[in-house]
Each structure stands twice: as structure tokens, then as C-alpha cells.
Design an enzyme around this catalytic site. Structure first.
Site, short mmCIF file in Angstrom:
data_model
loop_
_atom_site.label_atom_id
_atom_site.label_comp_id
_atom_site.label_asym_id
_atom_site.label_seq_id
_atom_site.Cartn_x
_atom_site.Cartn_y
_atom_site.Cartn_z
N TYR A 228 13.72 58.74 92.07
CA TYR A 228 13.00 59.26 93.23
C TYR A 228 13.94 59.93 94.22
O TYR A 228 13.49 60.65 95.11
CB TYR A 228 12.21 58.13 93.92
CG TYR A 228 12.88 57.49 95.11
CD1 TYR A 228 13.84 56.51 94.97
CD2 TYR A 228 12.55 57.88 96.42
CE1 TYR A 228 14.46 55.94 96.06
CE2 TYR A 228 13.16 57.31 97.52
CZ TYR A 228 14.12 56.34 97.33
OH TYR A 228 14.74 55.78 98.43
N ARG A 229 15.26 59.74 94.04
CA ARG A 229 16.23 60.19 95.04
C ARG A 229 17.60 59.96 94.43
O ARG A 229 17.77 59.07 93.59
CB ARG A 229 16.05 59.31 96.28
CG ARG A 229 16.86 59.67 97.51
CD ARG A 229 16.46 58.72 98.63
NE ARG A 229 17.24 58.93 99.85
CZ ARG A 229 17.22 58.12 100.89
NH1 ARG A 229 16.44 57.05 100.88
NH2 ARG A 229 17.95 58.37 101.97
N TYR B 130 23.73 57.72 98.84
CA TYR B 130 23.17 58.98 98.35
C TYR B 130 24.01 60.20 98.77
O TYR B 130 23.56 61.32 98.63
CB TYR B 130 21.73 59.15 98.83
CG TYR B 130 20.76 58.11 98.25
CD1 TYR B 130 20.53 58.03 96.88
CD2 TYR B 130 20.09 57.22 99.09
CE1 TYR B 130 19.67 57.09 96.35
CE2 TYR B 130 19.21 56.27 98.56
CZ TYR B 130 19.00 56.22 97.19
OH TYR B 130 18.14 55.28 96.67
#
Lengths: 560, 560
Positions: free
Chosen positions: A503-504, A108
Site C-alpha cells: 500500500y506504500r 518510507y
């Protein structure tokens, strides 16, 4: 380090000059000491670290150029007062700060800042205490630098593991606080890390220190705590037992956000369930996913499935056990026949369902009968306990994970390709066979169009699944990296067109994803912008995080 | 109603003139029609309603003077667009609005506004649709006017109760949305109503319409939904399955707050557990509370206690079965001997523990053995199922409540005294025998000093108890009302001095309670004020709610 030393970082944030930077960083050095400041002045400092030895200059899994998201400096505050002082200075210069806890955030964006030239605030280096483990209340209080591994060791060292279990994500090296604040998930019944927090301490952009929920209630004054600095004061004894407090419940504002810098958090721990059994159910055919998910839905809703189980694609398990070359000489995506062959070779299914039973034997027995009975409707399904599988099986790893013992074994799948790096594409799916198959079909098709194997897993929450597509790429292959960028952008759009949201996400895709959350003229984003500008008028904390930009940056086109 | 009609309400908000009010209310009438507007122009309109027939002028359980918290008018928007229009007008006049759902809010202020002269927005009168009950996802979507009773009837009428259960509070007349937003509790495993929501629709103070979480993700455009107004558009199919969405999780901002007006909410429903058994465990001695709570803690944390059980003081049960005069001729607080006598007469304990088992018989059997075994350590404890108790027993009522069937039986305890009214004092307690005993001792002592019987219940969450002290008073006895005011103020201070905070409160005590949440120079409150002023610059939505005042009101001393 002399006060007159000139620093020349490789990159600066927009609208800030070298002399701004120098003044800012010299001021910071006076606060935290030069040993806690590293200026990134040379290309030699941009070395890809590894998960076990992360660097904080940039994202080691760089899908853009290696220096696309690059810190100007890394600063490690020693304590809350340092954070407050640094925030004060940042306001003076409108200098962007990018707080990290440990800096893993694997897939991420790692430790990299959204705005290049930001000062990365390494919150975990010095602030790494387990402040409390409360057995009666079944919670802990930790600083940003406490990893799952640290907390596990703490429980072991204090003979507490017999009483309390952690919930860990796939890898044990991340920050307990950081993962909760990013709304990460694990695999025990306490798998929703955000739900399982209670009470946060936050440095606001104006330098003030806030405690949330029942943490806003002071502990009654006692002689031994009189005169302590706020951050050292004991918490109200109910701060980590009841999350909501009184009045607006503001905690969520500090998750996946840039509204403040979290310095402490209370996390609920699971009482030792007095009995545990992990298991694997192999699903032989690719299309079995559909029936399996429809079987899972009522079991999970009805709590026969007590934890966050996972339905893993064969290649995720295969990649833990070996790289692509160990299975095939092909570089293009593997065919169905090859996947069948690998599944047979590993004695696994095309999909593999990893779950666990918790509680005393009679409870586990009833639940296991229910689960076995339900899954037996799928032809060819097989059931395994860890002892039925080879020494190096994924089930033996999951057996640890699902009881909250941190491991590092799953790191291996990143090496599926040479110079392996990875991104996660993480849409939310309905727990419905049809939806799962559609999402699988859409994502697999695009992965293959990008020349990549589909590798993925569905982690099953109460009413939804986090579908985690593990995009592995060769970070030295520039053409492949460009394909991966295309793949992510296309997947985001494909999913939005189907009504699925992520979600991310990785830094590079935050704006695009926030743009898909555009209902009613993006009222959600605009509301967040109002909040951001109100609580951080100089835009110093993590500008651009989750696609929320302070007004200072609105003139710039930030789209990649 | 002619356009030139002059209205003269009994009370106006500070700084607003009669002509402001008239212009405002005439404009509103043009929007919603005169049938949806009631101006409170006469004392005759201030009639104490009842729970079953509430009035929306003021708090029927008025602890201050009856007209202390009084609406100038009650306005019932017909739909979301009306709410947006009204908000727009309110901004023009800086006129305070006080949104209610159904207006029960019993013991916490009823339908009354914090600022007298506010226009009460009766959100529930016209906006009362069950918009969806989704069996697969086990959730519903409701408007403000849907009561627990309505939703129960809906499930019954659609033969869905076999599939899905509600969670209800003690009384079934309240709003499902309103209770969740106030963070109320019920008694099944889904007892934490706030935790069990997913996806909200909110009218902001600027008139914009927002959907939270995955609700910010538009449903893909389909021909049949093209051209619909935003509020009528279908939600993303994952909006009510996954609460957090992407980026800052802002939902909590709209709970116990004045940051927006909630118009729709998704609420999770419990799948029928396929087996249910309620039970009562009577604890003979007053001091048994200590041991019971210490027995309960590990059972609840370990999920042997699956739901939100309650430990009820004998007088709460006694008051459901009869008024004080039916037990004693004394007006002063009852003595221990009298309480023992009442307990004996009713075949109950001094404390009575009401719980339930959920799931198939083998699971229930194991859990019941565990619970019985643990409680048997208390001498004299007795175990009952509903069929072991009289027809009118409280267990037979709780048997319904704990399976989500709404009732009104618990209304009766309010009539413990003549002209009975009540307030709740609701501190949070650690699930620890010592803490429970201390909190019981402190609250009982003060109740008795105020000349009142202690009536209370501990509702047991996962790691804390909502201790609900039911302060019953004679609302026609002005001296008693003054004592009750003293009692509340004293209890708040006593509890704060012990490190206990309240989770919710009556209008009259919001400021005092928010003042106890004053850690580090009230940074929590001041942060909320920043948010409030940013999102509602004219201070129109529920000024003073939970002690959060917009800047327009800061010059006024609001302390009562």
C-alpha cells in the site's frame, strides 16, 4: 547573504548545471529569505537525525548509501504565495521539488527526495497553523506543519478533548496532513486517515491554487473577507462536512502522488464516544494467528470490533521493552523456543491482539461479551485490561494510541539492533487466517534468510489488513544493508507472485512496486503518466513519486 | 440490414455530417450487430417511457422540450471489447458517446445525452452479470446492467440474504454501478455508495482497459486463466477488499465524470446485522425541523443513528399515498392549514423522521433509548414501529428500504400532479437546525413562487445532509415547465449566495452548477478541463457531463 554568493551543493538533479542551481536558489532566497533556505554544500550537513530531531537532507534510515537520496537544498516557504512563486521558478528551470510536511515519513524514506539534487520543500516549518477546530461538525483544518502532537495539545489547551478525539498513528511526531495524504492509518474507528479527510487546498504545478470538493464553492462574499488573498479566504461552510463536491472527485489524485502540493486539509475528528476500554488478548501459539484472523473477520465486518485493532508479533512488543541483546546473546534470528521464552518472560502471547471498545457501558458490555466469547475458542487465550498489566506494558501505550493520544514509546523497537534503522514492508492481506499465515510464512522466511528477526503487525481494516513488516537493521553494517535491499526486492516479488500488493513504500522501492501493479500492460501506470504530463508538463513536482515519472525523465534508467 | 442502408437521425451532434453519422453507425453495426443498434429516425420513437419501462432516446422527465436532449442512436455493446472498438471508431469521427448503465437516473436527466445527437451507449442491456458475490469479504462485483432488484434477486436465489444485505436507493430499478458512479445514496449504514466501492474497470477514451486500486495488481498466473482476454481475467483477490491501491488514487476521476466508461465495479455489502428495527418519529410542527436536526447531529456523529435516516416533509409521504387532487381541489400551493389537515388525516407529522436500528437486541435497546430520550425533548413527538401503522404506510416501505430490500412504492409521489414528471434539486446542508431551516425556507419560498408545493427530504449523512427537493411538474403544461426552469436556475443561485452547493443535477443545469464551484477563478473546473483534454483529446466521452467540456466544444455557447 550577498546576491553574488556562489553555492555548490553536493548533488544536482540530472541535466541541471551549477549555474542553473545558483540562479534558481538565488531567486528563491529573494522570495523566502535566506533564513528559509539551506543549501547542502558539505558532507558535515549530512548528519543522521533522529525521529525527535529529524534532518531534511536525506533519509535517516538509509538503506542505500547515506547520500544516495540527497537534497541539494531545503527551502521553507512562508505561505501559499511563496509556494506558488517557487513553483513558478521551478518551471523556468524544470527544477525538481520534493515537498515534505514534517519530514518524518519514518520507514518510507524520511524527508529525502526520490531524485537526488531535488530541492526539498519544507512545507511544515512555517506553515503550521491549526486553522480551525469545529466542534459542531467534528473536524479540523490544518496546514502541513501541524503534528499529531500539536493538534493534541491544541485540543487540550482549548478544553476540547472532552468533545473531540484525534486518530493518531503509532508515533505522534508526524504531520496530520502528510499522513492523510500518504494514506496512513491509525487505530481508532477513524483509523483510515484518507477516508476521514474532506476538502484540500492544493498548489498545482502551474502555480494555481485549487480547493477540492465543496472547497471549490466560494464562501459567500462578506465585507470582512472581501479583498483577502485566495488562500486566506474562508472555506465554504460545507467544505469539510462533505468530501465529494460536484463533478469529478479529484482528491485521490493528490494522495501518494506528485500531481500537486497540498497546503491545507480538513480532517474529521471523532466525537468523544462517552466511554472507552482498551484490552489485550494474548494468543499463546505461533499458529494461533490463523484462527484469530478468522475470528476477527466477522467481528470487524459486523462492527463488534469498532476500531482498527492490531495483531502484533511477540517481537514487536518485546522490542518496545528492550533491545535484542537484553533478551539473547545470539545475533542470528531467534528460534521458536527463544520466542516462547520471551513471551513467557513478558507474560504475552506469541501474537498479541490490541483492541478497544467505544461507547457507553451497556454497549461496551455487549461488545466485550461478543469478542471474549469468540476469542475463547482459542485454547490458552488470555484477556487483559491495562490495569492488569505492568506499568511499562505495551497495552498501556496502546491504551493511549487507541484513544488518539499521541505517544513516542514505540520508537524504542527501532533499537532492537545497534545503530537501529528501519524500513516498512507493507503488503495488504485478506482478513483470512489462511492468507495471514501464508503472508506471515513468506515474509518470516525471507527475513530469516536475510539474517533478521521477523517483527511485524497486522492492522485490521474493514475488509483487509495492512501487514506491516518492521525491518530493523544496523545502518552502520554495510553487509546487512545490502541484505535488507535484497530482502525488500525479494519480498515485493514474492508477494506479487501471490497476488499481494503493497500500500506504500520507501523511495528506493517505488519503481519496483509500481511495476507489480502492471495489469493489462501497465495501463494504470500509463494513465497516471498521461495525467502527470498534463498537469505538470515540466516535471517539477516530486518526479518518480510512487513510480510515476514525468516524460523528462523517461530516457533515464531509474531502476536502482 | 444492408450495408448500404441510409440512416437519417432526428438530430446530429455539432460539426458532424449525416455521412459521418452513417459511416460511424454502419461501422458500429458491423461490431455489435444491428440488433444492438437503434437509430432515432422518427418522432414516433420519442415516446415517454416510464420508470418501469424506460426509453433511452431522451429524458422522460423532460423539463426542456421533449426532444431537447435527444440521442441520434442507441448502441448496446455486447462486451468490453465492443466498448473498446466503439471508442476507437468514435475517436476517428470525434463522435460524442453518452454512456448509460440502465438509463434510470430519474430526476437527473434519465438516459438522455448532454449533447443532442450523441450516441447513447446502453452499457446495461447486454452487460448485466453479477460476476461475484463474495461472502467472506462481503462484496459483489457487477456489470453496468445489474439493478438493485437483480442483485437482490440474486442474493435471494442463492440464499445469501441471511448473510449479506444490499443498500438500495428509494427505487430498486437503477443500476448498482451507475448509482455508485453518480455518487448516489441509500439508507442503511452503507448508504454512501461511492465510499462503499472498491475496484473499478474502466475503458479509457483511447480504448485501453484499466483496473483501479488493487485491481491494477494482476492475479497470479494460473493455468486455467492463462490466455483469457484482460476483461475476463480474474481480479486480484484484494481488489475488492482495499480500494486505494498504490500511488495516486484515481477512482474519483471516474465519478460524475466523462473521463472513462466504467465496465465493472466492486461494491461492499453489509453483513446481516443480526437484528433490525425500523421506526418513525413524527414531528408535529413545521418549525420542529430546527430542533430535530440539532438533536440528530450528535446522535448521527456518535453513531447512535447508525444508518442514513431521512427527515421527510409531510407532502412527500402524502404524495406516496395519493395525488394532490385526493387531498385538495386547489391547484395553487397548499397552505399551512391544509398541510396540518393532511398530517392529521394520515396520522403523520409535518416532518417525519425514518430511521432504523441494527444489531443484536441489547445494542438496539440501548440505542433506541438514547434516540427516544433525545427526541422526546420535542413537544408532541410520537414514536412508531411498522406494526403500529396502516398497511399502506410509508414506514412499511421504508422498513424494506432501510434493510436493503428494493421497492417501487415511492414512484407514486411523481404522480402528485397530472402527467407528473420530476426534477431533483439537491443541495448539501450542514446538519444544523438553523441551516436546515434556512435551506427549507429558501427552497419552499421559491417553489411556491413557481406555483408548486414544496416536497422534500433531508437524508442525513455523517456530517451533512443531502437535501433533496422533489420538484414535481406537469410535463404537458408548457408554462409550468418554464416556471420549473426558472425555479431551478433561481434555486441554484439562491443556494450559491448562501454558500450551499448541489451534489448532483439534471443535464440542463450542469453548467450553471459547475459555474457556482468557481472559487479562485474556477481553478477546479479548469483543472478538470486539463485532465479531460489529456485523457480524451477528441472529446468523445460524454462531453459536457458535470459541466466539463473538452476543448472541441469551447467555441460553442452551451448555456441553455
Amino acid at each position: 547573504m550577498s546576491k553574488t554568493q556562489e553555492f555548490r551543493p553536493l548533488t544536482l538533479p540530472p541535466k541541471l548545471s551549477l549555474s542553473d542551481f545558483n540562479e534558481f536558489i538565488q531567486d528563491i532566497i529573494r522570495i523566502v529569505g535566506s533564513e528559509n533556505v539551506e543549501v547542502i554544500s558539505s558532507k558535515d550537513q549530512i548528519v543522521d537525525g533522529s525521529y525527535m530531531k529529524p534532518t531534511h537532507t536525506h533519509d535517516p534510515h538509509h538503506v542505500m548509501d547515506q547520500d544516495y537520496f540527497l537534497a541539494s537544498a531545503i527551502v521553507a516557504p512562508r505561505n501559499v504565495a511563496d509556494v506558488q512563486s517557487i513553483v513558478g521558478l521551478a518551471n523556468k528551470f524544470s527544477f525538481p521539488l520534493w515537498p515534505i510536511s514534517i519530514g518524518r515519513n519514518s520507514g518510507y524514506g524520511g524527508a529525502a527526495p526520490r531524485v537526488s539534487g531535488s530541492v526539498v520543500l519544507d512545507m511544515g516549518k512555517n506553515m503550521n497553523r491549526v486553522l480551525e477546530v469545529n466542534v459542531e461538525g467534528a473536524y479540523c483544518v490544518v496546514e502541513p506543519g501541524v503534528t499529531y502532537h500539536d493538534l493534541h495539545n491544541y485540543l487540550e489547551a482549548n478544553n476540547l478533548r472532552d468533545k473531540l478525539w484525534l486518530d493518531v498513528p503509532d508515533l505522534g511526531g508526524g504531520s496530520v496532513l502528510g499522513n492523510a495524504v500518504e494514506r496512513g492509518v491509525g487505530y481508532t474507528p477513524y483509523g483510515d486517515h484518507w477516508m476521514m479527510h474532506s476538502g484540500m487546498e492544493v498548489v498545482l504545478a502551474n502555480g494555481e491554487l485549487l480547493r477540492t470538493g465543496m472547497g471549490a464553492l466560494p464562501d459567500p462574499k462578506r465585507p470582512e473577507t472581501m479583498g483577502l488573498k485566495p488562500e486566506d479566504q474562508p472555506w465554504s461552510k460545507i467544505a469539510h462536512l462533505f468530501p465529494y463536491g460536484f463533478g469529478p472527485y479529484i482528491d485521490g489524485l493528490f494522495s501518494q502522488s506528485n500531481m500537486g502540493i497540498v497546503t491545507k486539509i480538513g480532517i474529521w475528528l471523532m466525537p468523544n464516544p462517552r466511554g472507552y476500554q482498551s484490552y489485550l488478548i494474548t494468543l499463546p501459539k505461533d499458529g494461533d494467528l490463523k484462527q484469530a484472523v478468522d475470528i476477527i473477520r466477522p467481528l470487524r465486518l459486523g462492527m463488534a470490533l469498532q476500531n482498527v485493532p492490531t495483531i502484533r508479533h511477540i517481537l514487536l512488543d518485546a522490542a518496545v521493552l528492550g533491545d535484542k541483546r537484553s533478551y539473547s546473546s545470539r545475533t542470528e534470528p531467534l528460534s521458536d523456543e527463544e520466542l516462547d521464552k520471551i513471551a513467557k518472560q513478558l507474560n504475552l502471547g506469541r501474537w498479541n491482539f490490541y483492541g478497544a471498545l467505544y461507547g457507553p457501558e451497556p454497549i461496551r458490555r455487549v461488545l466485550w461479551e461478543t469478542i471474549k466469547d469468540a476469542f475463547s475458542a482459542i485454547p490458552g487465550v488470555k484477556f487483559y485490561f491495562p490495569e492488569d498489566t505492568p506499568e511499562n506494558s505495551v497495552l498501556r501505550v496502546r491504551d493511549k494510541t487507541m484513544q488518539g493520544i499521541p505517544t513516542y514509546d514505540e520508537l524504542k523497537w527501532i533499537d532492537w539492533l545497534p545503530n537501529g534503522a528501519h524500513l516498512f514492508f507493507s503488503p495488504i492481506a485478506k482478513v483470512s487466517g489462511e492468507d495471514a499465515m501464508m503472508q506471515y510464512a513468506v515474509t518470516k522466511k525471507r527475513c530469516q534468510e536475510a539474517g533478521l528477526d521477523f517483527i511485524g503487525t497486522f492492522t485490521v481494516g474493514m475488509r483487509e489488513m495492512h501487514h506491516i513488516v518492521c525491518i530493523v537493521f544496523n545502518k552502520k553494517d554495510l553487509i546487512q544493508k545490502r541484505k535488507v535491499q535484497w530482502l525488500m526486492r525479494t519480498l515485493i516479488d514474492d508477494c506479487a507472485a501471490n497476488g499481494w500488493g503493497e500500500y506504500r513504500t520507501h523511495l528506493a522501492f517505488m519503481d519496483q512496486i509500481m511495476e507489480t501493479y502492471n495489469w493489462n500492460n501497465s495501463s494504470f501506470l500509463r494513465f497516471n503518466e498521461v495525467l502527470k504530463n498534463a498537469v505538470d508538463p515540466n516535471g517539477i513536482i516530486a518526479p518518480g513519486k510512487s513510480g510515476v515519472w514525468p516524460s523528462q525523465y523517461s530516457h533515464v534508467t531509474w531502476k536502482l
